[in-house]
Design an enzyme around this catalytic site. Structure first.
Site, PDB file in Angstrom:
ATOM      1  N   LYS A  28       0.827  -1.217   0.000  1.00 16.46           N
ATOM      2  CA  LYS A  28       0.000   0.000   0.000  1.00 16.46           C
ATOM      3  C   LYS A  28       0.856   1.259   0.000  1.00 16.46           C
ATOM      4  O   LYS A  28       0.645   2.180  -0.782  1.00 16.46           O
ATOM      5  CB  LYS A  28      -0.926  -0.007   1.228  1.00 16.46           C
ATOM      6  CG  LYS A  28      -1.689   1.297   1.401  1.00 16.46           C
ATOM      7  CD  LYS A  28      -2.316   1.446   2.768  1.00 16.46           C
ATOM      8  CE  LYS A  28      -1.368   1.807   3.849  1.00 16.46           C
ATOM      9  NZ  LYS A  28      -1.519   3.063   4.542  1.00 16.46           N
ATOM     10  N   ASN A  29       1.836   1.301   0.896  1.00 10.78           N
ATOM     11  CA  ASN A  29       2.593   2.548   1.043  1.00 10.78           C
ATOM     12  C   ASN A  29       3.476   2.846  -0.159  1.00 10.78           C
ATOM     13  O   ASN A  29       3.723   4.010  -0.477  1.00 10.78           O
ATOM     14  CB  ASN A  29       3.406   2.533   2.343  1.00 10.78           C
ATOM     15  CG  ASN A  29       2.503   2.665   3.562  1.00 10.78           C
ATOM     16  OD1 ASN A  29       1.328   3.033   3.426  1.00 10.78           O
ATOM     17  ND2 ASN A  29       3.025   2.363   4.731  1.00 10.78           N
ATOM     18  N   ARG A  99      -3.129  10.002   4.517  1.00  6.32           N
ATOM     19  CA  ARG A  99      -1.842  10.562   4.885  1.00  6.32           C
ATOM     20  C   ARG A  99      -0.982  10.827   3.647  1.00  6.32           C
ATOM     21  O   ARG A  99      -0.317  11.844   3.513  1.00  6.32           O
ATOM     22  CB  ARG A  99      -1.167   9.518   5.794  1.00  6.32           C
ATOM     23  CG  ARG A  99       0.220   9.820   6.185  1.00  6.32           C
ATOM     24  CD  ARG A  99       0.252  10.671   7.417  1.00  6.32           C
ATOM     25  NE  ARG A  99       1.544  11.270   7.636  1.00  6.32           N
ATOM     26  CZ  ARG A  99       1.719  12.447   8.180  1.00  6.32           C
ATOM     27  NH1 ARG A  99       0.691  13.172   8.538  1.00  6.32           N
ATOM     28  NH2 ARG A  99       2.922  12.916   8.372  1.00  6.32           N
ATOM     29  N   CYS A 123      -4.060   7.845   9.801  1.00  9.05           N
ATOM     30  CA  CYS A 123      -4.301   7.308  11.134  1.00  9.05           C
ATOM     31  C   CYS A 123      -3.833   8.269  12.205  1.00  9.05           C
ATOM     32  O   CYS A 123      -2.796   8.907  12.073  1.00  9.05           O
ATOM     33  CB  CYS A 123      -3.549   5.997  11.298  1.00  9.05           C
ATOM     34  SG  CYS A 123      -4.398   4.619  10.558  1.00  9.05           S
ATOM     35  N   ARG A 128       2.114  14.186  13.653  1.00 12.98           N
ATOM     36  CA  ARG A 128       2.815  13.822  12.422  1.00 12.98           C
ATOM     37  C   ARG A 128       3.294  15.089  11.725  1.00 12.98           C
ATOM     38  O   ARG A 128       2.668  15.570  10.786  1.00 12.98           O
ATOM     39  CB  ARG A 128       1.915  12.929  11.554  1.00 12.98           C
ATOM     40  CG  ARG A 128       1.545  11.677  12.334  1.00 12.98           C
ATOM     41  CD  ARG A 128       0.734  10.686  11.558  1.00 12.98           C
ATOM     42  NE  ARG A 128       1.532   9.857  10.697  1.00 12.98           N
ATOM     43  CZ  ARG A 128       1.079   8.745  10.134  1.00 12.98           C
ATOM     44  NH1 ARG A 128      -0.123   8.344  10.349  1.00 12.98           N
ATOM     45  NH2 ARG A 128       1.855   8.036   9.340  1.00 12.98           N
ATOM     46  N   ASP A 311       4.724  -0.229  12.126  1.00  8.01           N
ATOM     47  CA  ASP A 311       3.440  -0.728  11.614  1.00  8.01           C
ATOM     48  C   ASP A 311       3.168  -2.184  12.025  1.00  8.01           C
ATOM     49  O   ASP A 311       2.083  -2.699  11.772  1.00  8.01           O
ATOM     50  CB  ASP A 311       3.381  -0.612  10.080  1.00  8.01           C
ATOM     51  CG  ASP A 311       3.137   0.822   9.634  1.00  8.01           C
ATOM     52  OD1 ASP A 311       3.001   1.713  10.497  1.00  8.01           O
ATOM     53  OD2 ASP A 311       3.088   1.064   8.411  1.00  8.01           O
ATOM     54  N   ARG A 403      -8.553   0.317   4.979  1.00  6.28           N
ATOM     55  CA  ARG A 403      -7.672   1.310   4.349  1.00  6.28           C
ATOM     56  C   ARG A 403      -6.427   0.630   3.789  1.00  6.28           C
ATOM     57  O   ARG A 403      -5.833   1.109   2.824  1.00  6.28           O
ATOM     58  CB  ARG A 403      -7.221   2.356   5.386  1.00  6.28           C
ATOM     59  CG  ARG A 403      -8.297   3.348   5.790  1.00  6.28           C
ATOM     60  CD  ARG A 403      -7.701   4.474   6.612  1.00  6.28           C
ATOM     61  NE  ARG A 403      -6.393   4.785   6.086  1.00  6.28           N
ATOM     62  CZ  ARG A 403      -5.330   5.135   6.809  1.00  6.28           C
ATOM     63  NH1 ARG A 403      -5.432   5.245   8.101  1.00  6.28           N
ATOM     64  NH2 ARG A 403      -4.177   5.386   6.236  1.00  6.28           N
TER      65      ARG A 403
HETATM   66  C1  UD1 Z   1       5.008   6.162   6.711  1.00  9.91           C
HETATM   67  C2  UD1 Z   1       3.929   5.124   6.553  1.00  9.91           C
HETATM   68  C3  UD1 Z   1       3.444   4.631   7.901  1.00  9.91           C
HETATM   69  C4  UD1 Z   1       4.604   4.171   8.753  1.00  9.91           C
HETATM   70  C5  UD1 Z   1       5.693   5.231   8.816  1.00  9.91           C
HETATM   71  C6  UD1 Z   1       6.955   4.759   9.517  1.00  9.91           C
HETATM   72  C7  UD1 Z   1       2.842   5.819   4.486  1.00  9.91           C
HETATM   73  C8  UD1 Z   1       1.641   6.371   3.837  1.00  9.91           C
HETATM   74  N1  UD1 Z   1       2.813   5.705   5.815  1.00  9.91           N
HETATM   75  O1  UD1 Z   1       4.407   7.272   7.386  1.00  9.91           O
HETATM   76  O2  UD1 Z   1       2.536   3.552   7.679  1.00  9.91           O
HETATM   77  O3  UD1 Z   1       4.143   3.929  10.074  1.00  9.91           O
HETATM   78  O4  UD1 Z   1       6.080   5.619   7.481  1.00  9.91           O
HETATM   79  O5  UD1 Z   1       7.480   3.645   8.875  1.00  9.91           O
HETATM   80  O6  UD1 Z   1       3.799   5.419   3.841  1.00  9.91           O
HETATM   81  N2  UD1 Z   1       8.689  13.235  11.146  1.00  9.91           N
HETATM   82  C9  UD1 Z   1       9.115  14.510  11.452  1.00  9.91           C
HETATM   83  N3  UD1 Z   1       9.042  15.467  10.491  1.00  9.91           N
HETATM   84  C10 UD1 Z   1       8.585  15.223   9.232  1.00  9.91           C
HETATM   85  C11 UD1 Z   1       8.143  13.913   8.922  1.00  9.91           C
HETATM   86  C12 UD1 Z   1       8.214  12.938   9.901  1.00  9.91           C
HETATM   87  O7  UD1 Z   1       9.537  14.774  12.584  1.00  9.91           O
HETATM   88  O8  UD1 Z   1       8.555  16.140   8.408  1.00  9.91           O
HETATM   89  C13 UD1 Z   1       8.782  12.166  12.172  1.00  9.91           C
HETATM   90  C14 UD1 Z   1       7.436  11.531  12.517  1.00  9.91           C
HETATM   91  O9  UD1 Z   1       6.780  12.264  13.523  1.00  9.91           O
HETATM   92  C15 UD1 Z   1       7.843  10.145  12.985  1.00  9.91           C
HETATM   93  C16 UD1 Z   1       9.064   9.842  12.127  1.00  9.91           C
HETATM   94  O10 UD1 Z   1       9.516  11.093  11.617  1.00  9.91           O
HETATM   95  O11 UD1 Z   1       8.252  10.200  14.330  1.00  9.91           O
HETATM   96  C17 UD1 Z   1       8.797   8.902  10.980  1.00  9.91           C
HETATM   97  O12 UD1 Z   1       7.735   9.407  10.186  1.00  9.91           O
HETATM   98  P1  UD1 Z   1       7.636   9.062   8.625  1.00  9.91           P
HETATM   99  O13 UD1 Z   1       8.626   7.992   8.310  1.00  9.91           O
HETATM  100  O14 UD1 Z   1       7.688  10.312   7.843  1.00  9.91           O
HETATM  101  O15 UD1 Z   1       6.185   8.460   8.537  1.00  9.91           O
HETATM  102  P2  UD1 Z   1       5.137   8.672   7.386  1.00  9.91           P
HETATM  103  O16 UD1 Z   1       5.832   8.851   6.078  1.00  9.91           O
HETATM  104  O17 UD1 Z   1       4.140   9.674   7.821  1.00  9.91           O
END
Ligand code: UD1
Length: 438
Positions: A28-29, A99, A123, A128, A311, A403
């Site tokens: 999915k991601n 997201r 979620c 985030r 996850d 989802r």
């Molecule tokens: C993606 C996945 C999600 C998974 C996560 C971690 C998708 C759609 N979702 O979410 O299922 O749980 O990776 O493997 O692919 N952070 C910051 N600043 C930013 C962005 C992120 O501080 O600008 C922090 C977040 O709060 C978190 C960490 O970085 O603590 C990791 O987040 P991130 O890897 O970006 O997760 P997503 O891409 O949102």
């Protein structure tokens, strides 16, 4: 929220070990980012192995809303043509729910130098932030503003940059990678995320003519190209769907051959199952998980890839709640990922959460209850608990699970689990109570 009268509840009769074979769908991601990236060429792109889940469908509907032409060749294959994008301002009800909507920012900015996209939903698993996305876009020369929940990014010209990510983030790594594929010069992303879907998106962009090196390591180098072209690409198998069925075997005391996977992506997931006493057999594109008797306790900390995936944390929590002895889980990625714990306690688990750590005292078994899926992965984990429980469990809000899992209930039924969907949980619960009293 899901519309009324939709089949938004599961009824699970627990106690049957899951046995047999299951085939894993596309990730999915990875698919969400690849779908967004496919609009970066005016030529037609064919994407195979797209999972038919709510998030990918919401993404495609939003893309159609801005003029992208999408033809579904079969359930998992789509043909996408982004040459007719009329509007770089996406604002639909659907896109606010997912997201990964932010991937359209990187894709549109990279192609049109302009994008307006509502900020992500998805979620509620913790705060985030998107500061690293903003930092990356700005470093490439874009002006970024956020007003009324919508992020707007514009650039006269995208220039190469050397970007150091302050945290390891999958989303920002992929987004900045997309925005920079057609920027002038050579962009370097340091402290990049190494998740399998980061590599898959890089491979997809390279198949369209991009020049990206180093994806899968913590330094990604992108040399800007003038244009991207058509390609046919197949999305990698879903690491988390595979992991969920691996834990389903462990939790129900079953034996499952999980087909169409990349075993390398499952190493941390397998390692923890082995520590719990399960037997894992690895094949070229399959893994077999067998569970014998009581699971053993262990400690888990979630980390960016190749560490244990956040996850998979709720599924592991359910397994450890049934293990012999005391285990701990430390959640180091998202702070709000223990929402399944209260529901699991209602099923008989003994878990205490202190800050970002759950202390889990193994119990002998769960008993059925009326519970709620709090989010996508926690919801799936609670289904696994229900499958192991004594009696019937009623699970509300399964739209969260849908989802990210295609045909979750059907796949479980094919493995011998007793699960069905219903729109009318009240009558089912009432009937069950009546049966108990009479
Ligand atoms: C993606 C996945 C999600 C998974 C996560 C971690 C998708 C759609 N979702 O979410 O299922 O749980 O990776 O493997 O692919 N952070 C910051 N600043 C930013 C962005 C992120 O501080 O600008 C922090 C977040 O709060 C978190 C960490 O970085 O603590 C990791 O987040 P991130 O890897 O970006 O997760 P997503 O891409 O949102």
């Amino acid at each position: 929220m899901s519309p009324k009268n939709e089949l938004d509840h599961y009824i699970v009769n627990g106690g049957k070990p899951l046995m047999g074979e299951v085939s894993i769908g596309g990730a999915k991601n990875a698919a969400l980012a690849i779908l967004a990236a496919s609009i970066m060429t005016d030529e037609t792109v064919t994407i195979e192995n797209v999972p038919d889940v709510r998030d990918t469908n919401a993404m495609m509907e939003a893309m159609e809303g801005i003029g992208v032409r999408i033809k579904r060749l079969d359930r998992h294959t789509v043909e996408i043509n982004g040459s007719q994008v009329e509007n770089v301002n996406i604002d639909t009800e659907n896109i606010r729910k997912i997201r990964a909507s932010y991937y359209l920012l990187g894709a549109l900015l990279g192609k049109y130098r302009h994008a307006e996209v509502p900020l992500p939903g998805g979620c509620d698993i913790g705060s985030r932030p998107i500061d690293q996305h903003v930092k990356g876009f700005k470093a490439l020369g874009a002006k970024v503003s956020i007003k009324g929940g919508v992020m707007k990014a514009t650039a006269e010209q995208l220039l190469s940059a050397h970007i150091y990510m302050d945290v390891v983030t999958v989303g920002a790594t992929i987004n900045v990678m997309m925005a920079s594929v057609m920027a002038e010069g050579k962009t370097i992303i340091e402290n990049a995320a190494k998740e399998p879907h980061v590599v898959d998106v890089a491979n997809f962009l390279n198949s369209m003519g991009a020049n990206i090196k180093g994806a899968g390591t913590d330094i990604i180098r992108i040399k800007g190209v003038d244009r991207l072209h058509s390609c046919t690409y197949s999305v990698i198998p879903d690491q988390i769907e595979a992991g969920t069925f691996m834990y389903a075997a462990a939790i129900t005391g079953g034996n499952i051959l999980i087909k169409n996977v990349i075993p390398k992506h499952l190493e941390s997931i397998s390692a923890k199952l082995e520590e719990m006493g399960c037997h894992i057999e690895e094949f070229d594109d399959a893994v077999k998980v067998s569970s014998f008797g009581k699971l053993q306790s262990t400690n888990i900390k979630t980390l960016p890839y190749p560490g244990f995936p956040t996850d998979m944390q709720p599924q592991a929590g359910v397994a450890l709640a049934l293990a012999e002895g005391v285990s701990t889980i430390t959640e180091s990625i998202f702070e709000n990922r223990f929402k399944y714990v209260d529901e699991l306690i209602r099923m008989g688990a003994d878990i205490r959460v202190e800050g970002n750590t759950a202390i889990i005292e193994g119990t002998d078994g769960f008993s059925g209850a009326h519970i709620q899926a709090p989010d996508l992965r926690a919801g799936a984990a609670l289904v696994l608990a229900a499958l192991a429980a004594d009696g019937t469990t009623y699970i509300d809000d399964i739209h969260f699970i849908e989802r990210g899992y295609e045909d979750f209930d059907k796949k479980i039924r094919d493995l011998g689990g007793d699960i069905k969907k219903t729109a009318d949980i009240k009558t089912a619960v009432k009937k069950a109570k009546y049966k108990l009293i009479s």
